[in-house]
Design a protein around this motif. Structure first.
Motif, PDB file in Angstrom:
ATOM      1  N   ALA A 176      -4.374 -19.407   0.167  1.00  0.00           N
ATOM      2  CA  ALA A 176      -5.871 -18.666   1.118  1.00  0.00           C
ATOM      3  C   ALA A 176      -5.676 -17.473  -0.257  1.00  0.00           C
ATOM      4  O   ALA A 176      -6.938 -17.390  -0.696  1.00  0.00           O
ATOM      5  N   ASP A 177      -4.284 -17.003  -1.388  1.00  0.00           N
ATOM      6  CA  ASP A 177      -4.633 -16.160  -1.861  1.00  0.00           C
ATOM      7  C   ASP A 177      -4.676 -16.325  -3.093  1.00  0.00           C
ATOM      8  O   ASP A 177      -4.487 -14.984  -3.707  1.00  0.00           O
ATOM      9  N   GLY A 178      -4.998 -17.624  -3.212  1.00  0.00           N
ATOM     10  CA  GLY A 178      -4.745 -18.098  -4.894  1.00  0.00           C
ATOM     11  C   GLY A 178      -3.784 -18.364  -5.390  1.00  0.00           C
ATOM     12  O   GLY A 178      -3.708 -18.156  -7.010  1.00  0.00           O
ATOM     13  N   GLY A 179      -3.032 -17.663  -5.103  1.00  0.00           N
ATOM     14  CA  GLY A 179      -1.339 -17.497  -6.030  1.00  0.00           C
ATOM     15  C   GLY A 179      -1.436 -16.052  -6.499  1.00  0.00           C
ATOM     16  O   GLY A 179      -0.648 -15.798  -7.081  1.00  0.00           O
ATOM     17  N   GLN A 180      -1.848 -15.002  -6.118  1.00  0.00           N
ATOM     18  CA  GLN A 180      -2.035 -13.670  -6.673  1.00  0.00           C
ATOM     19  C   GLN A 180      -0.447 -12.932  -5.595  1.00  0.00           C
ATOM     20  O   GLN A 180      -0.871 -13.238  -4.633  1.00  0.00           O
ATOM     21  N   PRO A 181      -0.134 -12.341  -6.604  1.00  0.00           N
ATOM     22  CA  PRO A 181       1.197 -11.708  -6.257  1.00  0.00           C
ATOM     23  C   PRO A 181       1.047 -10.780  -5.102  1.00  0.00           C
ATOM     24  O   PRO A 181      -0.446  -9.708  -5.285  1.00  0.00           O
ATOM     25  N   ALA A 182       1.952 -10.161  -4.663  1.00  0.00           N
ATOM     26  CA  ALA A 182       1.915  -9.404  -3.574  1.00  0.00           C
ATOM     27  C   ALA A 182       2.237  -8.581  -4.312  1.00  0.00           C
ATOM     28  O   ALA A 182       2.867  -7.921  -4.663  1.00  0.00           O
ATOM     29  N   CYS A 183       1.418  -6.819  -3.322  1.00  0.00           N
ATOM     30  CA  CYS A 183       1.145  -5.582  -4.301  1.00  0.00           C
ATOM     31  C   CYS A 183       1.382  -5.458  -3.050  1.00  0.00           C
ATOM     32  O   CYS A 183       0.401  -4.774  -1.849  1.00  0.00           O
ATOM     33  N   TYR A 184       2.433  -3.730  -2.976  1.00  0.00           N
ATOM     34  CA  TYR A 184       2.729  -3.842  -1.776  1.00  0.00           C
ATOM     35  C   TYR A 184       3.887  -2.155  -1.677  1.00  0.00           C
ATOM     36  O   TYR A 184       4.564  -2.340  -2.744  1.00  0.00           O
ATOM     37  N   MET A 185       4.076  -1.602  -0.762  1.00  0.00           N
ATOM     38  CA  MET A 185       4.648  -0.350  -0.994  1.00  0.00           C
ATOM     39  C   MET A 185       4.987  -0.116   0.805  1.00  0.00           C
ATOM     40  O   MET A 185       4.396   0.010   1.399  1.00  0.00           O
ATOM     41  N   ILE A 186       6.113   0.711   0.530  1.00  0.00           N
ATOM     42  CA  ILE A 186       6.233   1.490   2.540  1.00  0.00           C
ATOM     43  C   ILE A 186       5.897   3.286   1.771  1.00  0.00           C
ATOM     44  O   ILE A 186       6.630   3.961   1.136  1.00  0.00           O
ATOM     45  N   PRO A 187       4.451   3.667   2.781  1.00  0.00           N
ATOM     46  CA  PRO A 187       4.822   5.334   2.314  1.00  0.00           C
ATOM     47  C   PRO A 187       5.410   5.961   3.091  1.00  0.00           C
ATOM     48  O   PRO A 187       5.951   5.789   4.384  1.00  0.00           O
TER      49      PRO A 187
ATOM     50  N   VAL B  48      -4.655 -11.187   2.185  1.00  0.00           N
ATOM     51  CA  VAL B  48      -4.144 -10.125   1.553  1.00  0.00           C
ATOM     52  C   VAL B  48      -3.289 -11.147   0.568  1.00  0.00           C
ATOM     53  O   VAL B  48      -2.920 -11.831   0.428  1.00  0.00           O
ATOM     54  N   PHE B  49      -3.222 -10.520  -0.983  1.00  0.00           N
ATOM     55  CA  PHE B  49      -2.494 -10.973  -1.959  1.00  0.00           C
ATOM     56  C   PHE B  49      -0.786 -11.518  -1.677  1.00  0.00           C
ATOM     57  O   PHE B  49       0.052 -10.059  -0.856  1.00  0.00           O
ATOM     58  N   GLY B  50      -0.216 -12.395  -1.974  1.00  0.00           N
ATOM     59  CA  GLY B  50       1.198 -12.673  -1.890  1.00  0.00           C
ATOM     60  C   GLY B  50       1.149 -13.240  -0.274  1.00  0.00           C
ATOM     61  O   GLY B  50       2.204 -13.488  -0.022  1.00  0.00           O
ATOM     62  N   CYS B  51       0.306 -13.083  -0.070  1.00  0.00           N
ATOM     63  CA  CYS B  51       0.132 -14.385   1.900  1.00  0.00           C
ATOM     64  C   CYS B  51      -0.373 -15.050   1.897  1.00  0.00           C
ATOM     65  O   CYS B  51      -1.894 -15.528   1.626  1.00  0.00           O
ATOM     66  N   SER B  52      -0.174 -16.561   1.546  1.00  0.00           N
ATOM     67  CA  SER B  52      -0.714 -17.697   1.867  1.00  0.00           C
ATOM     68  C   SER B  52      -1.680 -18.205   2.718  1.00  0.00           C
ATOM     69  O   SER B  52      -2.596 -18.787   2.535  1.00  0.00           O
ATOM     70  N   THR B  53      -1.934 -17.494   3.782  1.00  0.00           N
ATOM     71  CA  THR B  53      -2.329 -17.988   4.855  1.00  0.00           C
ATOM     72  C   THR B  53      -3.917 -16.748   5.219  1.00  0.00           C
ATOM     73  O   THR B  53      -3.025 -15.228   4.876  1.00  0.00           O
ATOM     74  N   PRO B  54      -5.002 -16.036   5.474  1.00  0.00           N
ATOM     75  CA  PRO B  54      -5.741 -15.180   6.171  1.00  0.00           C
ATOM     76  C   PRO B  54      -4.848 -14.849   7.095  1.00  0.00           C
ATOM     77  O   PRO B  54      -4.511 -15.446   7.549  1.00  0.00           O
ATOM     78  N   LEU B  55      -5.410 -13.474   7.022  1.00  0.00           N
ATOM     79  CA  LEU B  55      -4.557 -12.762   8.525  1.00  0.00           C
ATOM     80  C   LEU B  55      -5.569 -12.223   8.606  1.00  0.00           C
ATOM     81  O   LEU B  55      -6.865 -11.944   8.850  1.00  0.00           O
ATOM     82  N   VAL B  56      -5.582 -12.150  10.294  1.00  0.00           N
ATOM     83  CA  VAL B  56      -6.488 -10.659  11.382  1.00  0.00           C
ATOM     84  C   VAL B  56      -5.983 -10.294  11.558  1.00  0.00           C
ATOM     85  O   VAL B  56      -5.298 -10.299  11.825  1.00  0.00           O
ATOM     86  N   ILE B  57      -6.902  -9.216  11.681  1.00  0.00           N
ATOM     87  CA  ILE B  57      -6.644  -7.673  11.418  1.00  0.00           C
ATOM     88  C   ILE B  57      -7.617  -6.717  12.479  1.00  0.00           C
ATOM     89  O   ILE B  57      -8.288  -7.152  12.845  1.00  0.00           O
ATOM     90  N   ARG B  58      -7.237  -6.003  12.877  1.00  0.00           N
ATOM     91  CA  ARG B  58      -8.202  -4.764  13.585  1.00  0.00           C
ATOM     92  C   ARG B  58      -7.821  -3.197  13.137  1.00  0.00           C
ATOM     93  O   ARG B  58      -6.805  -3.198  13.038  1.00  0.00           O
ATOM     94  N   ARG B  59      -9.485  -2.490  13.084  1.00  0.00           N
ATOM     95  CA  ARG B  59      -9.221  -1.210  12.873  1.00  0.00           C
ATOM     96  C   ARG B  59      -8.436  -0.794  14.327  1.00  0.00           C
ATOM     97  O   ARG B  59      -8.809  -1.334  14.958  1.00  0.00           O
ATOM     98  N   PHE B  60      -7.293   0.676  13.343  1.00  0.00           N
ATOM     99  CA  PHE B  60      -6.522   1.580  14.410  1.00  0.00           C
ATOM    100  C   PHE B  60      -6.917   2.638  13.797  1.00  0.00           C
ATOM    101  O   PHE B  60      -5.911   3.144  12.552  1.00  0.00           O
ATOM    102  N   GLY B  61      -7.980   3.157  13.777  1.00  0.00           N
ATOM    103  CA  GLY B  61      -8.065   5.109  13.394  1.00  0.00           C
ATOM    104  C   GLY B  61      -8.232   4.492  12.113  1.00  0.00           C
ATOM    105  O   GLY B  61      -9.266   3.815  11.408  1.00  0.00           O
ATOM    106  N   GLU B  62      -7.700   5.246  10.558  1.00  0.00           N
ATOM    107  CA  GLU B  62      -7.559   4.625   9.577  1.00  0.00           C
ATOM    108  C   GLU B  62      -7.016   3.560   9.522  1.00  0.00           C
ATOM    109  O   GLU B  62      -7.139   3.793   7.920  1.00  0.00           O
ATOM    110  N   GLN B  63      -6.265   3.093   9.745  1.00  0.00           N
ATOM    111  CA  GLN B  63      -4.766   1.779   9.631  1.00  0.00           C
ATOM    112  C   GLN B  63      -5.239   0.924  10.683  1.00  0.00           C
ATOM    113  O   GLN B  63      -6.816   0.529  11.101  1.00  0.00           O
ATOM    114  N   TYR B  64      -4.902  -0.620  10.403  1.00  0.00           N
ATOM    115  CA  TYR B  64      -5.255  -1.842  10.437  1.00  0.00           C
ATOM    116  C   TYR B  64      -3.734  -1.899  11.657  1.00  0.00           C
ATOM    117  O   TYR B  64      -2.598  -1.780  11.072  1.00  0.00           O
TER     118      TYR B  64
END
Length: 718
Positions: A465-476, A669-685
């Motif tokens: 689903a992500d078209g093979g796009q590489p993952a881009c992530y970080m732990i703040p 999400v880039f780097g994940c082969s399936t879509p994800l279901v997410i929910r807004r949680f304030g400024e985060q998800y």
């Protein structure tokens, strides 16, 4: 292994038993059983030894052509082949390995050699006593019975020792326990043999009968593995009592203890099950259980247990199959890897979570550490460093270790906010009960079409689903947040019924969407898309025997009552025997027939009449595929006119509170082969889990992202 403290008498003397172990010397403690003395107690001697202290003969052997880089089990097999040439390299001789006992010339260490005991600790209210180095200690009844049996037979005297977690680890020293957890794989894989203790003989004597029945099943070759035919040819060879005995053995508490999984796998073909003085080697058990998966034997086993129930032999009408699946699908393959070093891979995160869910342990952290030996070594090493973290941080560290090792965000598919340990939603909660076997697209089919030993494709190789796009992530800032890139693709506007347990869907939990309009085209094209959805768009169509399975979905009878006469008329014997397994399809249809897909009810896309000139293989593939797909998933409609599967939370009893909702977002999400279901949680998800959306699972949305229809953004998952 367990991290529960062992209660002892004479605690003030424990220091004399447990001098600190030197990790740089690979030191462990081993036990010599000195027999049963006049006081009626088992007496033993505990000593500290080094796993690096090789005997001269074994040291010379290791520096020869064998080398230290091979798996420990392969090294041991080569070594025993030299010391016991009649069985060492003979595959058929593996069943006699439990009889081999190291002698002076074959001991691998200067101090002798050792076996490891795998057992259920048991409850503390049934404690007994043993004597260790003159100190009387309390141990659980199950351990005392094992030691009494082994001491009575003089099996671990002299140079042959035994390693037992409850005695050989200082359970009061948390630091030592943490270090020993890291050594569990090494200890069990290095042991001369692993004794899987199932207790003394049960009251009905069913365990020895199960051992004998297993030996008989394992001896069957080729066509004789068709048990129905065998019953006709050799009357009396298969009895309902034999099936009941095997059922009792696989229901044993031992198979529900999570730590045994690592212990059995590391022992591999050098594992022997033991009940009193009765033995059954691991290879034989695996071959016996594999026969139950052959052809229609899976149905026959249910029939035979039903007969035993009606005769008053068994207290169970149907099989409890979790242990069968654990042994056949997981332990057998992993132990084969330990023996042969084949290309079989370690279990992925999803499979590990399923295994963790199949057994029990005393602490939530043990869900992780009891399976560390099943992970890739680099991941296991990283995780064992996190032993002292609290549970939410530990689960986050585990998920991050998998993310870093594979450099993708596939682990996010296992996240959700419903786990009891309140880990970050992007991190898998290992104690969440909602994961079900046979619900993954990569799961091999259970049926007569293919060998279930086929491991199938890797999960991330099925969808794109992500078209093979590489993952881009970080732990703040070393927080429990995860930032990653992707884009919002769609929104949930309608939902089917939520599942309740594994047998039903809850009436009245559907949410219709009157404005939904199919983006797939006309009614025929929408029907074809619905058929693909019900099989998860899986690769089943690539199998020659399964051609036509998508078309078969639309005419697979909605109930067994409607299908049975047709199955009989067509002589489709496998489907004729599916009555006890048809509930998934029939119950899902029952709760969703009235769902509106635009102006048509869902049921209008199906017929109960099987066309002429159709193949049983297509309908069998459709049946088992649907049974797998509808588990752990909730039918959804999206704002863009698509339908798909959202994550379900079938074992939650708190109404609709802990469930997917209308308005939740579908993201790539880039780097994940399936879509994800997410929910807004304030400024985060929050991450609610993986999704399937028919028509976008192969990167189709990337073109829309490039032309500006969607906007790339960063998500902060909490």
């Amino acid at each position: 292994m367990s991290t529960t403290n062992l209660t002892t008498s004479g605690d003030s003397q424990s220091d004399s038993l447990y001098a600190p172990l030197r990790d740089d010397r690979d030191e462990v403690r081993v036990l010599t059983l000195e027999g049963i003395h006049d006081d009626g107690l088992v007496h033993s001697r505990l000593e500290t030894v080094s796993l690096l202290d090789y005997s001269p003969n074994y040291s010379a052997f290791l520096t020869s052509s064998t080398g230290k880089t091979e798996l420990p089990r392969r090294i041991l097999r080569s070594w025993t082949g030299l010391c016991f040439p009649q069985t060492g390299h003979n595959p058929a001789g593996s069943k006699n390995r439990w009889k081999q006992r190291p002698h002076a010339a074959s001991c691998r260490f200067a101090w002798g050699d050792f076996a490891a005991l795998s057992y259920v600790w048991g409850t503390s209210n049934k404690e007994r006593y043993i004597v260790v180095n003159g100190i009387t200690r309390r141990v659980t009844r199950n351990l005392e019975e094992a030691l009494r049996r082994l001491a009575r037979n003089d099996e671990f005297r002299g140079e042959y020792k035994i390693w037992i977690d409850a005695v050989c680890i200082n359970q009061e020293d948390e630091q030592e326990r943490a270090i020993q957890v890291r050594k569990m794989r090494q200890i069990y894989s290095s042991a001369w043999k692993v004794i899987s203790w199932l207790g003394e003989n049960d009251a009905g004597g069913w365990m020895p009968k199960a051992f004998a029945f297993s030996n008989m099943l394992a001896s069957l070759q080729d066509d004789s593995q068709d048990l129905r035919m065998l019953c006709n040819v050799k009357s009396g060879i298969l009895t309902d009592a034999g099936f009941h005995a095997m059922h009792e053995m696989t229901r044993h508490l031992y198979w529900h203890r999570l730590w045994i999984i690592q212990e059995v796998v590391m022992g591999a073909s050098y594992t022997v099950l033991r009940c009193g003085d009765h033995h059954l080697d691991w290879d034989t058990l695996c071959r016996a259980i594999a026969v139950l998966y052959h052809g229609d034997n899976w149905s026959l086993k249910d029939e035979m247990l039903g007969r035993a129930y009606r005769r008053g032999i068994s207290t169970h009408k149907v099989w409890t199959t979790s242990s069968l699946h654990l042994i056949h699908l997981d332990l057998r393959h992993l132990s084969h890897y330990e023996d042969e070093g084949t290309s079989t891979e370690r279990l992925g995160l999803r499979r590990l979570l399923e295994v963790a869910n199949s057994a029990k342990c005393l602490e939530a952290r043990d869900k992780v550490f009891a399976l560390a030996g099943m992970m890739e070594p680099e991941i296991a090493n990283e995780i064992t460093k996190a032993y002292s973290l609290d549970i939410p941080q530990l689960f986050a560290a585990v998920t991050l270790a998998f993310i870093k090792h594979y450099n993708n965000l596939e682990p996010l598919r296992q996240g959700n906010p419903w786990g009891p340990q309140k880990a970050p939603t992007w991190a898998a909660d290992w104690s969440w009960k909602g994961r079900l076997r046979w619900s993954r697209p990569e799961t091999p089919y259970v049926g007569p079409l293919w060998d279930v030993s086929d491991p199938g494709p890797r999960p991330e190789e099925i969808y794109n689903a992500d078209g093979g796009q590489p993952a881009c992530y970080m732990i703040p800032d070393n927080s429990l947040l995860l930032r990653c890139d992707g884009f919002i693709f769609d929104e949930i506007v309608g939902l089917g019924a939520r599942e309740y347990g594994i047998f039903e869907w809850v009436k009245g939990t559907e949410t219709q969407c009157s404005s939904w309009k199919s983006c797939y085209g006309d009614d025929q094209e929408t029907a074809q898309a619905l058929a693909r959805l019900l099989l998860g768009g899986s690769t089943v169509g690539e199998h020659e025997q399964a051609k036509g399975c998508y078309e078969a979905v639309l005419s697979l009878p909605s109930t067994f009552k409607a299908g049975y006469p047709q199955f009989c008329a067509k002589k489709w014997s496998w489907l004729e025997n599916r009555e006890g397994y048809y509930y998934k399809w029939s119950e899902w249809r029952k709760r969703h027939n009235h769902m509106m897909l635009g102006k048509r009810r869902l049921e209008s896309f199906f017929t109960d009449n099987i066309p002429e000139m159709t193949e049983e293989s297509a309908y069998t593939a459709a049946f088992v595929g649907i049974d797998r797909t509808v588990k752990e998933r909730r039918f959804m409609l999206t704002r863009s006119g698509r339908f798909g599967w959202a994550p379900d939370n079938a074992f939650d009893r708190d109404g609709d509170k802990n469930q997917v909702r209308v308005g939740d977002l579908i993201v790539i999400v880039f780097g994940c082969s399936t879509p994800l279901v997410i929910r807004r949680f304030g400024e985060q998800y929050q991450v609610l889990g993986e999704a399937y959306v028919e028509g976008i699972m192969n990167g189709e949305t990337l073109g829309l992202l490039k032309n500006g229809s969607f906007k790339q953004q960063s998500f902060i998952f909490c």
